[in-house]
Design a protein around this motif. Sequence first.
Motif, mmCIF file in Angstrom:
data_model
loop_
_atom_site.group_PDB
_atom_site.id
_atom_site.type_symbol
_atom_site.label_atom_id
_atom_site.label_comp_id
_atom_site.label_asym_id
_atom_site.label_seq_id
_atom_site.Cartn_x
_atom_site.Cartn_y
_atom_site.Cartn_z
ATOM 1 N N ASP A 240 -9.918 -9.428 37.024
ATOM 2 C CA ASP A 240 -9.603 -10.817 37.205
ATOM 3 C C ASP A 240 -10.580 -12.010 36.940
ATOM 4 O O ASP A 240 -10.891 -12.883 37.515
ATOM 5 C CB ASP A 240 -9.384 -11.189 38.842
ATOM 6 N N ARG A 242 -13.906 -11.495 36.772
ATOM 7 C CA ARG A 242 -15.097 -11.791 37.364
ATOM 8 C C ARG A 242 -15.764 -10.203 37.329
ATOM 9 O O ARG A 242 -15.150 -9.114 37.247
ATOM 10 C CB ARG A 242 -15.017 -11.928 38.795
ATOM 11 N N LEU A 244 -17.731 -6.757 38.185
ATOM 12 C CA LEU A 244 -17.742 -6.035 39.256
ATOM 13 C C LEU A 244 -19.259 -5.785 39.535
ATOM 14 O O LEU A 244 -19.853 -4.878 38.328
ATOM 15 C CB LEU A 244 -16.761 -4.942 39.589
ATOM 16 N N HIS A 245 -20.121 -6.087 40.572
ATOM 17 C CA HIS A 245 -21.606 -5.684 40.512
ATOM 18 C C HIS A 245 -21.844 -4.383 41.403
ATOM 19 O O HIS A 245 -22.664 -3.742 40.865
ATOM 20 C CB HIS A 245 -22.365 -7.006 41.054
ATOM 21 N N GLY A 246 -21.051 -4.101 42.343
ATOM 22 C CA GLY A 246 -21.371 -3.189 43.208
ATOM 23 C C GLY A 246 -22.311 -3.506 44.285
ATOM 24 O O GLY A 246 -22.962 -4.565 44.222
ATOM 25 N N THR A 247 -22.404 -2.656 45.373
ATOM 26 C CA THR A 247 -23.266 -2.879 46.302
ATOM 27 C C THR A 247 -24.861 -3.463 45.902
ATOM 28 O O THR A 247 -25.518 -4.347 46.406
ATOM 29 C CB THR A 247 -23.203 -2.011 47.541
ATOM 30 N N ARG A 248 -25.462 -2.508 45.255
ATOM 31 C CA ARG A 248 -26.904 -2.537 45.038
ATOM 32 C C ARG A 248 -26.882 -3.269 43.578
ATOM 33 O O ARG A 248 -28.060 -3.302 42.891
ATOM 34 C CB ARG A 248 -27.574 -1.174 44.872
ATOM 35 N N GLY A 249 -25.914 -3.639 43.130
ATOM 36 C CA GLY A 249 -25.885 -4.095 41.486
ATOM 37 C C GLY A 249 -25.567 -3.103 40.594
ATOM 38 O O GLY A 249 -26.041 -3.224 39.487
ATOM 39 N N PHE A 250 -25.187 -1.970 40.941
ATOM 40 C CA PHE A 250 -25.399 -0.732 40.044
ATOM 41 C C PHE A 250 -23.903 -0.277 39.432
ATOM 42 O O PHE A 250 -24.233 0.816 38.728
ATOM 43 C CB PHE A 250 -25.993 0.351 40.678
ATOM 44 N N ALA A 251 -22.937 -1.031 39.504
ATOM 45 C CA ALA A 251 -21.718 -0.754 39.261
ATOM 46 C C ALA A 251 -21.738 -0.466 37.728
ATOM 47 O O ALA A 251 -22.694 -1.166 36.984
ATOM 48 C CB ALA A 251 -20.840 -1.629 39.639
ATOM 49 N N GLY A 252 -20.584 0.328 37.142
ATOM 50 C CA GLY A 252 -20.806 0.393 35.805
ATOM 51 C C GLY A 252 -21.422 1.508 35.096
ATOM 52 O O GLY A 252 -21.400 1.725 33.984
ATOM 53 N N GLU A 253 -21.885 2.611 36.120
ATOM 54 C CA GLU A 253 -22.588 3.534 35.282
ATOM 55 C C GLU A 253 -21.690 4.699 34.560
ATOM 56 O O GLU A 253 -21.720 5.869 35.403
ATOM 57 C CB GLU A 253 -23.728 4.261 36.550
ATOM 58 N N LEU A 254 -20.828 4.413 33.925
ATOM 59 C CA LEU A 254 -19.730 5.498 33.291
ATOM 60 C C LEU A 254 -20.600 6.540 32.557
ATOM 61 O O LEU A 254 -19.978 7.768 32.557
ATOM 62 C CB LEU A 254 -18.925 4.534 32.184
ATOM 63 N N ALA A 328 -11.828 6.590 34.709
ATOM 64 C CA ALA A 328 -11.864 5.312 35.236
ATOM 65 C C ALA A 328 -10.685 4.287 35.045
ATOM 66 O O ALA A 328 -10.525 3.649 35.854
ATOM 67 C CB ALA A 328 -12.949 4.626 34.144
ATOM 68 N N LEU A 332 -9.114 2.104 37.844
ATOM 69 C CA LEU A 332 -9.114 0.604 38.033
ATOM 70 C C LEU A 332 -8.044 0.018 37.366
ATOM 71 O O LEU A 332 -8.008 -1.090 37.551
ATOM 72 C CB LEU A 332 -10.522 0.232 37.254
ATOM 73 N N ASP B 223 -17.404 -3.342 50.792
ATOM 74 C CA ASP B 223 -17.341 -2.664 49.546
ATOM 75 C C ASP B 223 -17.342 -1.262 49.794
ATOM 76 O O ASP B 223 -18.299 -0.691 50.200
ATOM 77 C CB ASP B 223 -18.279 -3.021 48.692
ATOM 78 N N LEU B 244 -8.544 -4.049 45.392
ATOM 79 C CA LEU B 244 -8.495 -3.953 43.756
ATOM 80 C C LEU B 244 -7.124 -3.568 43.518
ATOM 81 O O LEU B 244 -7.032 -2.543 43.983
ATOM 82 C CB LEU B 244 -9.640 -3.034 43.244
ATOM 83 N N ALA B 251 -4.282 0.501 40.571
ATOM 84 C CA ALA B 251 -5.521 0.959 40.612
ATOM 85 C C ALA B 251 -5.405 1.937 41.882
ATOM 86 O O ALA B 251 -4.757 2.010 42.864
ATOM 87 C CB ALA B 251 -6.342 -0.387 41.130
ATOM 88 N N GLY B 252 -6.880 2.784 41.837
ATOM 89 C CA GLY B 252 -7.026 3.632 43.077
ATOM 90 C C GLY B 252 -6.549 5.057 42.826
ATOM 91 O O GLY B 252 -6.191 5.987 43.848
ATOM 92 N N ASN B 330 -20.324 6.178 40.840
ATOM 93 C CA ASN B 330 -21.482 5.776 39.643
ATOM 94 C C ASN B 330 -20.752 4.507 38.993
ATOM 95 O O ASN B 330 -21.166 3.667 38.691
ATOM 96 C CB ASN B 330 -21.482 6.805 38.812
ATOM 97 N N LEU B 331 -19.349 4.407 39.153
ATOM 98 C CA LEU B 331 -18.516 3.319 38.274
ATOM 99 C C LEU B 331 -18.448 2.195 39.294
ATOM 100 O O LEU B 331 -18.586 1.105 38.677
ATOM 101 C CB LEU B 331 -17.192 3.705 38.161
ATOM 102 N N LEU B 332 -18.422 2.218 40.629
ATOM 103 C CA LEU B 332 -18.241 0.974 41.502
ATOM 104 C C LEU B 332 -19.269 0.930 42.263
ATOM 105 O O LEU B 332 -19.265 -0.288 42.818
ATOM 106 C CB LEU B 332 -16.945 1.425 42.383
ATOM 107 N N ASP B 333 -20.161 1.778 42.605
ATOM 108 C CA ASP B 333 -21.397 1.605 43.505
ATOM 109 C C ASP B 333 -20.847 0.923 44.614
ATOM 110 O O ASP B 333 -21.321 -0.243 45.175
ATOM 111 C CB ASP B 333 -22.420 0.467 42.784
ATOM 112 N N PRO B 334 -20.106 1.467 45.360
ATOM 113 C CA PRO B 334 -19.610 1.149 46.734
ATOM 114 C C PRO B 334 -20.486 1.298 47.828
ATOM 115 O O PRO B 334 -21.363 1.981 47.744
ATOM 116 C CB PRO B 334 -18.111 1.842 47.050
ATOM 117 N N GLU B 335 -20.395 0.473 48.873
ATOM 118 C CA GLU B 335 -21.280 0.626 50.039
ATOM 119 C C GLU B 335 -20.949 2.127 50.917
ATOM 120 O O GLU B 335 -21.930 2.556 51.543
ATOM 121 C CB GLU B 335 -21.441 -0.549 51.006
#
Lengths: 402, 402
Positions: A240, A242, A244-254, A328, A332, B223, B244, B251-252, B330-335
């Motif tokens: 939407d 924005r 998506l950062h993830g909790t530690r800022g590590f999201a997106g590790e495809l 993915a 998503l 998260d 999401l 999604a999901g 790895n993709l979403l970095d959830p808590e």
Amino acid sequence: MTAPPHEARPAGPGRALPDTQQGMRRRNLSRVMHTVSSEGPLSRAAVASRIGLTRAAVSTLVDELIRSGLLEELGPERPGRVGRPGSALAVSGHGPAGIGAEIGVDHLAVCAVDLRGEVRAKAVRYGTNRGRSPQPAVGELAALVRRVVDEAEAEGLWAAGLAVAVPGLVARDARTVVRAPNLDWHDTDLGALLPTDFPLAVGNEANFGALAELWLGEGTPRDFLHVSAEIGIGAAVVVDGRLLHGTRGFAGELGHVPVRPDGPDCACGGRGCLEQYAGEEAVLRAAGLEPGEDRVGLLAGRAADGDEDVRRALREAGEALGIALTGAVNLLDPEGVVLGGALAGLAPWLLPSLSEELARRTAGPACPVSVSRLGPEGPLLGAAHSVVRAVLDDPAGVAERA
Amino acid sequence: MTAPPHEARPAGPGRALPDTQQGMRRRNLSRVMHTVSSEGPLSRAAVASRIGLTRAAVSTLVDELIRSGLLEELGPERPGRVGRPGSALAVSGHGPAGIGAEIGVDHLAVCAVDLRGEVRAKAVRYGTNRGRSPQPAVGELAALVRRVVDEAEAEGLWAAGLAVAVPGLVARDARTVVRAPNLDWHDTDLGALLPTDFPLAVGNEANFGALAELWLGEGTPRDFLHVSAEIGIGAAVVVDGRLLHGTRGFAGELGHVPVRPDGPDCACGGRGCLEQYAGEEAVLRAAGLEPGEDRVGLLAGRAADGDEDVRRALREAGEALGIALTGAVNLLDPEGVVLGGALAGLAPWLLPSLSEELARRTAGPACPVSVSRLGPEGPLLGAAHSVVRAVLDDPAGVAERA
């Protein structure tokens, strides 16, 4: 990866601002800026009708933005009309500028973008940064930043902030590079190494590339997955509009999504990760080539020349990308996938097997995959524009600092 | 899966409301409701200090909420104190109620939850709905809804809306079940089959389960990835306290993340999807058991009795879950990851191999996995609470309808 404060804080026109009269004023200032930025030049009356406020209310806001140097009047419009002529408003080309910087594996780059989105100054230095210690590399970057800021100032602009794109994971403080394996940097505080008179935000290059695609790409959807590569595989998830950062800022590790769970060991601790099949070094290895300076250029050149080993290696990388992207996409449900960065240059050979794998594994209509037109410029432009967007999102905030 | 309008529209205290005086009033009404709901009973002065408005402004808002029957005064507090005694405010237990419903594969359920979060009426009917045509099943559900609404009305409540959880994909209209494979329903418009005098929203059961976890779970992060199962594997992604949904509302779909790309064909069109290893039917098959009525109970009972075939099947399902979750994490970095629904009941035998796989494949500290305490009640409670949250998010909206 990480939340550069510029991008993360306001998240749309001043959404995080307090819900008071003062907060409402700030949000409405932001609305005026966004409206003139995306649809201007516009008269005060046109702005008022677009944002649903009275002409009087808009005039007060506009006057404040003109005084702060964020809007300009272009002079009377349609002078032949009856009544008091309206003056067309445009976003200022002489106010704040966003300074973007990129620490690439093979280059350093800095640019200044004005509120209109035009690049007004730029400096690039080629040469590898791999294995270089942070201090001299960042020192060199600081010199480029100074040069670009000086050039921008000579044109009547002033730096509203600096955003730095790095090929690695950045902590949520938007200063610390937690790890950038291809630079061999760990826990590096760029804030300490790069003192500036204006706000600094460090972010992951894949994230800035995705934001550039969102803001500057033609017809980019607001929900997409942006996949890029320098040496690793980076991705960014935009939901939407924005990041998506993830909790530690590590999201997106495809790159570390398991593709074949019993496959080769990966530096991340996993096995059979996407990077083991579609990372640049894996592809070079599969094609029987040595990793050199311009790896993408080498692969693209050989593939274009019809080298069957290279084409097969890229086809297999495309398959692995298709498998990881199937997961993915199922998770998503994005509107599309965009290939950017180095992957954009290899798209002619990656895309057929990637798309086939994705389509074959999806029940309904497959998620469309497109190729970025920004190419390797994406992260640098995304960084500079993140500063510009922060000004549009909270013009009162930047006026206070000026 | 899908956006029930109740949950999707306001997305936080009235965020989507227009930024005018009127919009600000509505958002502040919402702030008062949320504050009293989460921290009450509170005096007007305490509410004012918590939301940062003047006591006079808060009193005007409170009076309006009392008139609408959304807040109640509990009488003077601390009568011994000097000055005019403040009256403690509480959320009304006699105002609007959220009606939640669930169409499960093996049961139908309806409940009414008041603004305080208490279940005030409930009706359940056991019996399989698999392969049943929608009309009689939904007719039966409608009768249960009427019974629960009548009971709630007898207690002085009124239905503010109905949210229905279904085991399938729901279109973004929040009415149409696109496909529910385990019911064998396709393109079923529940809006047409279930006429009500109050707003209706249909949503995926995994999504409602995740929302229940978010709103009612103890210490649930904002998260997280919520994984549940009835027959398929459903998951829901919660980012910064919001569900999401995905572009189409799909999604999901963790169940269709490829775990072994050359594995068995899946009904979704893919191969080696998670569902082929960790779906209830796959686990029963791997354990050499026939699928019966109470599949989870059967598996849990046998595993508890020490049946080695069942334990091995669950261990392997846990491994597959661990592989698919590695990619998702790895993709979403959830808590965190929360196992809910049927998976919660099987956690003792799934969790060890799942957690080991996830830890082994992750470089840094592994993402913590916890087990939901709501169990199979989650989706029903999440549905009812989604209506309650909508009232708290825009109390003026519900007062207009009342």
